[in-house]
Design a protein around this motif. Sequence first.
Motif, PDB file in Angstrom:
ATOM      1  N   GLY A 181      57.221 -15.587  51.789  1.00 23.23           N
ATOM      2  CA  GLY A 181      57.267 -14.138  51.710  1.00 23.23           C
ATOM      3  C   GLY A 181      55.930 -13.601  51.214  1.00 23.23           C
ATOM      4  N   LEU A 182      55.433 -12.534  51.833  1.00 27.03           N
ATOM      5  CA  LEU A 182      54.123 -11.957  51.506  1.00 27.03           C
ATOM      6  C   LEU A 182      54.284 -10.547  50.968  1.00 27.03           C
ATOM      7  N   PHE A 183      53.451 -10.194  49.991  1.00 23.09           N
ATOM      8  CA  PHE A 183      53.385  -8.804  49.542  1.00 23.09           C
ATOM      9  C   PHE A 183      51.984  -8.556  49.001  1.00 23.09           C
ATOM     10  N   GLY A 184      51.373  -7.482  49.486  1.00 23.89           N
ATOM     11  CA  GLY A 184      50.051  -7.094  49.005  1.00 23.89           C
ATOM     12  C   GLY A 184      49.972  -5.599  48.776  1.00 23.89           C
ATOM     13  N   HIS A 185      49.146  -5.181  47.829  1.00 22.93           N
ATOM     14  CA  HIS A 185      49.016  -3.752  47.517  1.00 22.93           C
ATOM     15  C   HIS A 185      47.672  -3.530  46.847  1.00 22.93           C
ATOM     16  N   THR A 186      46.949  -2.501  47.282  1.00 24.86           N
ATOM     17  CA  THR A 186      45.691  -2.157  46.626  1.00 24.86           C
ATOM     18  C   THR A 186      45.975  -1.418  45.324  1.00 24.86           C
ATOM     19  N   PHE A 187      45.040  -1.525  44.398  1.00 25.37           N
ATOM     20  CA  PHE A 187      45.159  -0.799  43.134  1.00 25.37           C
ATOM     21  C   PHE A 187      44.062   0.266  43.015  1.00 25.37           C
ATOM     22  N   ARG A 209      56.655 -15.572  56.824  1.00 24.82           N
ATOM     23  CA  ARG A 209      56.076 -16.597  57.691  1.00 24.82           C
ATOM     24  C   ARG A 209      56.824 -17.912  57.529  1.00 24.82           C
ATOM     25  N   ILE A 210      56.711 -18.755  58.546  1.00 21.56           N
ATOM     26  CA  ILE A 210      57.104 -20.155  58.477  1.00 21.56           C
ATOM     27  C   ILE A 210      55.863 -20.977  58.770  1.00 21.56           C
ATOM     28  N   ILE A 211      55.573 -21.945  57.902  1.00 15.99           N
ATOM     29  CA  ILE A 211      54.401 -22.800  58.069  1.00 15.99           C
ATOM     30  C   ILE A 211      54.883 -24.243  58.179  1.00 15.99           C
ATOM     31  N   ILE A 212      54.400 -24.945  59.189  1.00 13.55           N
ATOM     32  CA  ILE A 212      54.781 -26.339  59.423  1.00 13.55           C
ATOM     33  C   ILE A 212      53.521 -27.190  59.454  1.00 13.55           C
ATOM     34  N   TYR A 213      53.535 -28.266  58.633  1.00  9.90           N
ATOM     35  CA  TYR A 213      52.446 -29.246  58.641  1.00  9.90           C
ATOM     36  C   TYR A 213      52.920 -30.456  59.449  1.00  9.90           C
ATOM     37  N   PRO A 214      52.491 -30.597  60.699  1.00 10.01           N
ATOM     38  CA  PRO A 214      53.007 -31.676  61.551  1.00 10.01           C
ATOM     39  C   PRO A 214      52.542 -33.067  61.152  1.00 10.01           C
ATOM     40  N   ASP A 215      51.369 -33.181  60.524  1.00  8.21           N
ATOM     41  CA  ASP A 215      50.833 -34.487  60.140  1.00  8.21           C
ATOM     42  C   ASP A 215      50.601 -34.499  58.638  1.00  8.21           C
ATOM     43  N   PRO A 216      51.311 -35.356  57.870  1.00 11.59           N
ATOM     44  CA  PRO A 216      51.155 -35.340  56.420  1.00 11.59           C
ATOM     45  C   PRO A 216      49.764 -35.740  55.945  1.00 11.59           C
ATOM     46  N   ASP A 217      48.984 -36.409  56.793  1.00 18.06           N
ATOM     47  CA  ASP A 217      47.634 -36.805  56.413  1.00 18.06           C
ATOM     48  C   ASP A 217      46.592 -35.746  56.761  1.00 18.06           C
ATOM     49  N   LEU A 218      47.007 -34.687  57.467  1.00 17.43           N
ATOM     50  CA  LEU A 218      46.080 -33.637  57.881  1.00 17.43           C
ATOM     51  C   LEU A 218      46.486 -32.337  57.196  1.00 17.43           C
ATOM     52  N   PRO A 219      45.643 -31.777  56.312  1.00 15.59           N
ATOM     53  CA  PRO A 219      46.023 -30.586  55.554  1.00 15.59           C
ATOM     54  C   PRO A 219      45.895 -29.294  56.352  1.00 15.59           C
ATOM     55  N   VAL A 220      46.414 -29.302  57.570  1.00 11.47           N
ATOM     56  CA  VAL A 220      46.366 -28.111  58.430  1.00 11.47           C
ATOM     57  C   VAL A 220      47.770 -27.841  58.947  1.00 11.47           C
ATOM     58  N   VAL A 227      54.193  -9.597  60.265  1.00 16.45           N
ATOM     59  CA  VAL A 227      53.453  -8.930  59.195  1.00 16.45           C
ATOM     60  C   VAL A 227      53.357  -7.435  59.491  1.00 16.45           C
ATOM     61  N   ARG A 228      53.528  -6.644  58.448  1.00 17.01           N
ATOM     62  CA  ARG A 228      53.399  -5.185  58.551  1.00 17.01           C
ATOM     63  C   ARG A 228      52.398  -4.728  57.498  1.00 17.01           C
ATOM     64  N   SER A 229      51.362  -4.001  57.941  1.00 21.18           N
ATOM     65  CA  SER A 229      50.385  -3.430  57.009  1.00 21.18           C
ATOM     66  C   SER A 229      50.398  -1.916  57.164  1.00 21.18           C
ATOM     67  N   GLU A 230      50.208  -1.213  56.049  1.00 22.44           N
ATOM     68  CA  GLU A 230      50.332   0.240  56.028  1.00 22.44           C
ATOM     69  C   GLU A 230      49.247   0.852  55.151  1.00 22.44           C
ATOM     70  N   GLU A 231      48.915   2.092  55.472  1.00 30.32           N
ATOM     71  CA  GLU A 231      48.209   2.960  54.545  1.00 30.32           C
ATOM     72  C   GLU A 231      49.207   4.010  54.071  1.00 30.32           C
ATOM     73  N   ILE A 232      49.366   4.113  52.756  1.00 30.65           N
ATOM     74  CA  ILE A 232      50.394   4.952  52.166  1.00 30.65           C
ATOM     75  C   ILE A 232      49.743   6.165  51.513  1.00 30.65           C
ATOM     76  N   ALA A 233      50.243   7.371  51.847  1.00 31.82           N
ATOM     77  CA  ALA A 233      49.738   8.602  51.247  1.00 31.82           C
ATOM     78  C   ALA A 233      50.353   8.782  49.860  1.00 31.82           C
ATOM     79  N   GLN A 234      49.516   9.063  48.881  1.00 31.22           N
ATOM     80  CA  GLN A 234      49.981   9.355  47.527  1.00 31.22           C
ATOM     81  C   GLN A 234      49.926  10.868  47.319  1.00 31.22           C
ATOM     82  N   PRO A 235      50.882  11.499  46.634  1.00 33.24           N
ATOM     83  CA  PRO A 235      52.021  10.863  45.962  1.00 33.24           C
ATOM     84  C   PRO A 235      53.282  10.813  46.833  1.00 33.24           C
ATOM     85  N   TYR A 236      53.181  11.118  48.135  1.00 32.56           N
ATOM     86  CA  TYR A 236      54.374  11.207  48.980  1.00 32.56           C
ATOM     87  C   TYR A 236      54.940   9.837  49.329  1.00 32.56           C
ATOM     88  N   TYR A 237      54.106   8.797  49.223  1.00 36.65           N
ATOM     89  CA  TYR A 237      54.514   7.427  49.517  1.00 36.65           C
ATOM     90  C   TYR A 237      55.064   7.287  50.933  1.00 36.65           C
TER      91      TYR A 237
END
Length: 298
Positions: A181-187, A209-220, A227-237
């Motif tokens: 689960g992702l959450f981001g917010h500017t301050f 997101r779902i992330i799958i590592y197919p090879d345990p020896d390869l860190p990829v 994903v949803r990104s927004e610009e939020i108007a203050q103070p109306y939110y």
Amino acid sequence: MPDFPLGVAGSIDADFFNPYRGQLQAIADTLRAYPKAKAVVIGGADGEPYRQNHDALNPGLAMGRALILRNLLVNDFNVDSSQIVIWSEDSKQYGSEHRFASVRVDREMADIDRRLTELENRPPTEKITEVRSEPRDSVIQTSVIENLGLQFAIGVSSSSFGPVPLGSIDIFWKKTIYVEGLFGHTFWNEDYTYNGSNLDIKRRIIGGRIIIYPDPDLPVGIVGGWVRSEEIAQPYYQYVRLSEGIDLGLRAELFDFLQITGTYNPSKRRIVGTTISEFNDDQFMISAMIFKALGGGK
């Protein structure tokens, strides 16, 4: 006693055992007080290859660590060697906690010599029907709970409208499959002009997101989600600009604490005052995150 160095089986600095000497002395005193008791010494190795394409040597590393501890008990604590039984444990999991040596006094094995003698003296047919594996209570059994882990991460990500501080929480299985689960917010505030008015705005990101590592020896790992990104108007939110869509890409763990994620985000965008969304197929998102993983068989 975890955190044995990689590749060490036959020798180790004696100072390594200093934090455990009080416990070892208590075990030695118990064995002397109860001569029929047995000490079970276990050595463990993790799934890290001992040498390139030579991970078959790991069982030998595990047994070697058990022998180091056995010799310490005999030579430094004067334990009778006949009271010591050694086992090895070859784990497929990665991590220093699987490179270990341990010892315990086992009441179940206190009369093991008598039971083995009785078994040997039975008729052959009885031997066949009676021989079975003794339970190994001290060996770590793989279970659902032990293979589940939790990961926390903080960092920064690009978005359709600029950089955003980002945090994530992952539940994962054996460090192979992650649900995130992702959450981001500017301050900080930024300005946005709409219909002649200046609005104070902030950005935020939410997604999964779902992330799958197919090879345990390869860190990829392979990344897929929404994903949803927004610009939020203050103070109306209320959003001023919005972008949302599928999220596909790769994640690389550069170190044990740093991961870089790059995803293609063909997004659907809307601007305040419009009723029709526009598709934009040129959006890429990149994030750099510092993370800490707990559990998950590592």
